[in-house]
Design a protein around this motif. Structure first.
Motif, PDB file in Angstrom:
ATOM      1  N   SER A  89       0.800  -1.231   0.000  1.00  0.00           N
ATOM      2  CA  SER A  89       0.000   0.000   0.000  1.00  0.00           C
ATOM      3  C   SER A  89       0.829   1.275   0.000  1.00  0.00           C
ATOM      4  N   PHE A  90       2.154   1.158   0.079  1.00  0.00           N
ATOM      5  CA  PHE A  90       3.003   2.359   0.108  1.00  0.00           C
ATOM      6  C   PHE A  90       2.927   3.148  -1.198  1.00  0.00           C
ATOM      7  N   SER A  91       2.503   2.484  -2.283  1.00  0.00           N
ATOM      8  CA  SER A  91       2.343   3.173  -3.568  1.00  0.00           C
ATOM      9  C   SER A  91       1.207   2.525  -4.340  1.00  0.00           C
ATOM     10  N   GLU A  92       0.363   3.346  -4.960  1.00  0.00           N
ATOM     11  CA  GLU A  92      -0.736   2.799  -5.764  1.00  0.00           C
ATOM     12  C   GLU A  92      -0.229   2.099  -7.016  1.00  0.00           C
ATOM     13  N   LYS A  93       1.044   2.327  -7.375  1.00  0.00           N
ATOM     14  CA  LYS A  93       1.625   1.727  -8.583  1.00  0.00           C
ATOM     15  C   LYS A  93       2.246   0.351  -8.316  1.00  0.00           C
ATOM     16  N   PHE A  94       2.355  -0.052  -7.026  1.00  0.00           N
ATOM     17  CA  PHE A  94       3.176  -1.228  -6.722  1.00  0.00           C
ATOM     18  C   PHE A  94       2.445  -2.556  -6.897  1.00  0.00           C
ATOM     19  N   ALA A  95       1.271  -2.698  -6.288  1.00  0.00           N
ATOM     20  CA  ALA A  95       0.553  -3.976  -6.373  1.00  0.00           C
ATOM     21  C   ALA A  95       0.212  -4.247  -7.839  1.00  0.00           C
ATOM     22  N   SER A  96       0.680  -5.380  -8.369  1.00  0.00           N
ATOM     23  CA  SER A  96       0.546  -5.578  -9.816  1.00  0.00           C
ATOM     24  C   SER A  96       0.573  -7.049 -10.179  1.00  0.00           C
ATOM     25  N   VAL A  97       0.038  -7.328 -11.367  1.00  0.00           N
ATOM     26  CA  VAL A  97       0.241  -8.617 -12.027  1.00  0.00           C
ATOM     27  C   VAL A  97       0.993  -8.296 -13.308  1.00  0.00           C
ATOM     28  N   ASP A  98       2.247  -8.698 -13.372  1.00  0.00           N
ATOM     29  CA  ASP A  98       3.102  -8.339 -14.502  1.00  0.00           C
ATOM     30  C   ASP A  98       3.276  -9.554 -15.408  1.00  0.00           C
ATOM     31  N   THR A  99       3.289  -9.314 -16.708  1.00  0.00           N
ATOM     32  CA  THR A  99       3.279 -10.423 -17.662  1.00  0.00           C
ATOM     33  C   THR A  99       4.480 -10.394 -18.597  1.00  0.00           C
ATOM     34  N   MET A 100       4.807 -11.574 -19.114  1.00  0.00           N
ATOM     35  CA  MET A 100       5.884 -11.735 -20.093  1.00  0.00           C
ATOM     36  C   MET A 100       5.445 -12.802 -21.090  1.00  0.00           C
ATOM     37  N   PRO A 101       5.532 -12.531 -22.398  1.00  0.00           N
ATOM     38  CA  PRO A 101       5.137 -13.554 -23.374  1.00  0.00           C
ATOM     39  C   PRO A 101       6.070 -14.754 -23.331  1.00  0.00           C
ATOM     40  N   LEU A 102       5.491 -15.939 -23.456  1.00  0.00           N
ATOM     41  CA  LEU A 102       6.292 -17.167 -23.474  1.00  0.00           C
ATOM     42  C   LEU A 102       5.497 -18.257 -24.188  1.00  0.00           C
ATOM     43  N   ALA A 103       5.993 -18.695 -25.334  1.00  0.00           N
ATOM     44  CA  ALA A 103       5.271 -19.699 -26.123  1.00  0.00           C
ATOM     45  C   ALA A 103       5.295 -21.059 -25.438  1.00  0.00           C
ATOM     46  N   VAL A 104       6.493 -21.505 -25.025  1.00  0.00           N
ATOM     47  CA  VAL A 104       6.652 -22.824 -24.402  1.00  0.00           C
ATOM     48  C   VAL A 104       7.658 -22.701 -23.264  1.00  0.00           C
ATOM     49  N   LEU A 105       7.374 -23.328 -22.134  1.00  0.00           N
ATOM     50  CA  LEU A 105       8.310 -23.356 -21.009  1.00  0.00           C
ATOM     51  C   LEU A 105       9.189 -24.590 -21.116  1.00  0.00           C
ATOM     52  N   GLU A 106      10.499 -24.365 -21.287  1.00  0.00           N
ATOM     53  CA  GLU A 106      11.456 -25.470 -21.377  1.00  0.00           C
ATOM     54  C   GLU A 106      12.246 -25.651 -20.088  1.00  0.00           C
ATOM     55  N   ASP A 107      12.618 -24.556 -19.466  1.00  0.00           N
ATOM     56  CA  ASP A 107      13.358 -24.627 -18.209  1.00  0.00           C
ATOM     57  C   ASP A 107      13.233 -23.295 -17.480  1.00  0.00           C
ATOM     58  N   PHE A 108      13.564 -23.295 -16.205  1.00  0.00           N
ATOM     59  CA  PHE A 108      13.544 -22.047 -15.442  1.00  0.00           C
ATOM     60  C   PHE A 108      14.625 -22.080 -14.361  1.00  0.00           C
ATOM     61  N   THR A 109      15.079 -20.900 -14.021  1.00  0.00           N
ATOM     62  CA  THR A 109      15.977 -20.686 -12.897  1.00  0.00           C
ATOM     63  C   THR A 109      15.452 -19.473 -12.159  1.00  0.00           C
ATOM     64  N   PHE A 110      15.463 -19.506 -10.834  1.00  0.00           N
ATOM     65  CA  PHE A 110      15.143 -18.275 -10.120  1.00  0.00           C
ATOM     66  C   PHE A 110      16.042 -18.096  -8.907  1.00  0.00           C
ATOM     67  N   ILE A 111      16.271 -16.833  -8.579  1.00  0.00           N
ATOM     68  CA  ILE A 111      17.027 -16.453  -7.391  1.00  0.00           C
ATOM     69  C   ILE A 111      16.077 -15.685  -6.492  1.00  0.00           C
ATOM     70  N   LEU A 112      15.856 -16.214  -5.308  1.00  0.00           N
ATOM     71  CA  LEU A 112      14.975 -15.568  -4.340  1.00  0.00           C
ATOM     72  C   LEU A 112      15.817 -14.958  -3.226  1.00  0.00           C
ATOM     73  N   ASP A 113      15.545 -13.704  -2.903  1.00  0.00           N
ATOM     74  CA  ASP A 113      16.172 -13.048  -1.771  1.00  0.00           C
ATOM     75  C   ASP A 113      15.066 -12.542  -0.859  1.00  0.00           C
ATOM     76  N   LYS A 114      15.435 -11.864   0.199  1.00  0.00           N
ATOM     77  CA  LYS A 114      14.441 -11.368   1.151  1.00  0.00           C
ATOM     78  C   LYS A 114      13.355 -10.533   0.484  1.00  0.00           C
ATOM     79  N   THR A 115      13.756  -9.724  -0.493  1.00  0.00           N
ATOM     80  CA  THR A 115      12.800  -8.774  -1.073  1.00  0.00           C
ATOM     81  C   THR A 115      12.791  -8.784  -2.598  1.00  0.00           C
TER      82      THR A 115
END
Length: 473
Positions: free
Chosen positions: A397-423
């Motif tokens: 709630s600190f900004s009306e612009k923050f809460a979001s559903v953000d999208t990226m086009p992707l035809a087929v998912l072959e693999d994924f990697t992610f790095i998670l940190d505190k924030t």
């Protein structure tokens, strides 16, 4: 120290106060230098200085004293740094190679380019007496010089953001510059001001050729709102950049909301870049303290031909020195609507990867859940897109612009990697040809990582999850 509620444990952040764009990235004698836009007296943007940190491995950082302070010519805006190995500038006064910073002096509605130099490995700096070295030609936005040595034409080349285009300048000595050409007023996206250019050669994977990639940040105008990085692929002949693509083609480097002003380290044999992990739509309001903003994980760059089109490839640097515990080690997972994979954790620092062996599910969902919040990554097979949903991710709630559903086009998912940190989460898909970076501010400490399939089955191979040590230890 460095263990505050929203202090990243894998990403560089200043001890305190405001930070934005990475500046002056240069490697010299075993040290990676990271300068950055810095306001040492406040947690919001203000008179810009160059902050300074160094690292021996791009993972552990030591914050050094401020490198450049504002003066009578203005604030110290963004720029770059080079090692002048042959002393073309004549500014060398010690046994060390002279390190030269090229930056924007920002005065009252007047931006011009200046230089400073260091003869002690970047520890102390002297501003050049003859600043500015490039005067303002009458443009409001005229900033962010990125300089490299162009071997073929035997000169220094500068890329400079100039309103709605990039101007190129050449110099034999980093002091005397001539205008070479301009590119971009009719190319790519123009939803906002062009900033922070970088021009680099990259090899094409699996081919004998290399191409030139021109990187341009733009604010606003991103596909999901606010700040974003775009890129162009083409040729550079020492004078002008010729783009391979049609003028209306737009290529985004990162579809997330929080990757901006990314540039590469100079004096490195392989291209590595880093970006500011925030967005101008809400950067001044994020609820971290006593600092604001962090940098992304440094990423290696390449080019890959996908369906006849050259795409920028990004992958994180090797994080294995931070591996603390293998929570999942190259296993095969079968996910069904009624059988998800769950992992309860106390620490948020994770590196995870997997290949998709088979998928009949309409959606494959990765979620990070606390008792009161949840961040979701949704791979939507039917919609052919990836969504990151942070509407219920904690403090929003600190900004009306923050809460979001953000999208990226992707035809087929072959693999994924992610790095998670505190924030933050940084997501790399299909070998790094699709990337999303998003920050969030969770409320809880214990949380559950979940992989699940919706309306069908997903089989993952070589699934691995590693807990990572804090880089501040």
């Amino acid at each position: 120290m460095y263990n505050e509620q929203y202090r990243p444990q894998l990403h560089f952040s200043p001890k305190e106060n405001w930070m934005n764009d990475p500046n002056g990235l240069v490697y010299y004698k075993g040290e990676y230098h990271l300068f950055y836009q810095y306001h040492p007296h406040s947690m919001v943007w203000g008179p810009m200085h160059w902050g300074h940190a160094v690292s021996k491995d791009l993972l552990h950082w030591e914050e050094l004293p401020i490198a450049l302070y504002p003066d009578e010519l203005g604030q110290i805006f963004s720029g770059s740094a080079v090692i002048d190995q042959h002393n073309t500038s004549g500014l060398k006064t010690s046994d060390e190679d002279v390190m030269v910073a090229i930056f924007t002096h920002h005065g009252e509605d007047n931006e011009k380019q200046s230089i400073a130099y260091s003869n002690d490995r970047g520890r102390t700096w002297v501003k050049y007496d003859g600043n500015p070295v490039i005067a303002n030609p009458g443009e409001k936005d005229f900033r962010d010089p990125k300089v490299f040595w162009h071997e073929e034409s035997q000169k220094w080349v500068m890329s400079l953001a100039s309103g709605n285009c990039i101007r190129f300048y050449g110099s034999p000595n980093l002091i005397d510059w001539e205008h070479l050409s301009a590119f971009g007023s009719e190319h790519g996206a123009h939803g906002g001001v062009w900033e922070c250019p970088d021009l680099i050669p990259l090899p094409v994977e699996g081919e004998v050729q290399q191409k030139w990639v021109l990187i341009v940040s733009i604010n606003p105008g991103g596909p999901n709102g606010g700040s974003v990085v775009q890129y162009f692929v083409g040729e550079f002949n020492g004078v002008e950049f010729i783009c391979d693509d049609a003028k209306d083609v737009v290529k985004w480097a990162d579809f997330g909301r929080d990757f901006y002003a990314a540039v590469t380290w100079s004096n490195l044999p392989e291209p590595i870049w880093i970006g500011w992990m925030s967005n101008w739509q809400y950067a001044r309001e994020v609820p971290s303290a006593p600092f604001r903003s962090a940098m992304s994980i440094p990423r290696k760059l390449g080019l890959l031909r996908v369906d006849g089109e050259l795409r920028l490839v990004q992958n994180p640097i090797d994080l294995s020195p931070l591996y603390k515990e293998a929570l999942l080690s190259d296993e095969t997972l079968t996910l069904r609507t009624s059988e998800s994979y769950q992992l309860k954790l106390d620490v948020r620092q994770l590196f995870a990867k997997a290949n998709v062996l088979e998928s009949t599910a309409s959606e494959f969902v990765i979620s990070f859940k606390g008792e009161q919040e949840q961040l979701e990554i949704v791979f939507d097979k039917i919609g052919k897109e990836v969504r990151i949903d942070r509407r219920n991710s904690g403090q929003v709630s600190f900004s009306e612009k923050f809460a979001s559903v953000d999208t990226m086009p992707l035809a087929v998912l072959e693999d994924f990697t992610f790095i998670l940190d505190k924030t933050s989460v940084e997501l790399f898909v299909n070998g790094g040809i699709r990337v999303m970076t998003e920050i969030f501010f969770p409320l809880e400490s214990p949380f559950t990582l979940e992989y699940k399939a919706v309306d069908g089955e997903v089989r993952l191979g070589n699934a691995a999850i590693y807990q990572l040590e804090s880089t501040w230890k």
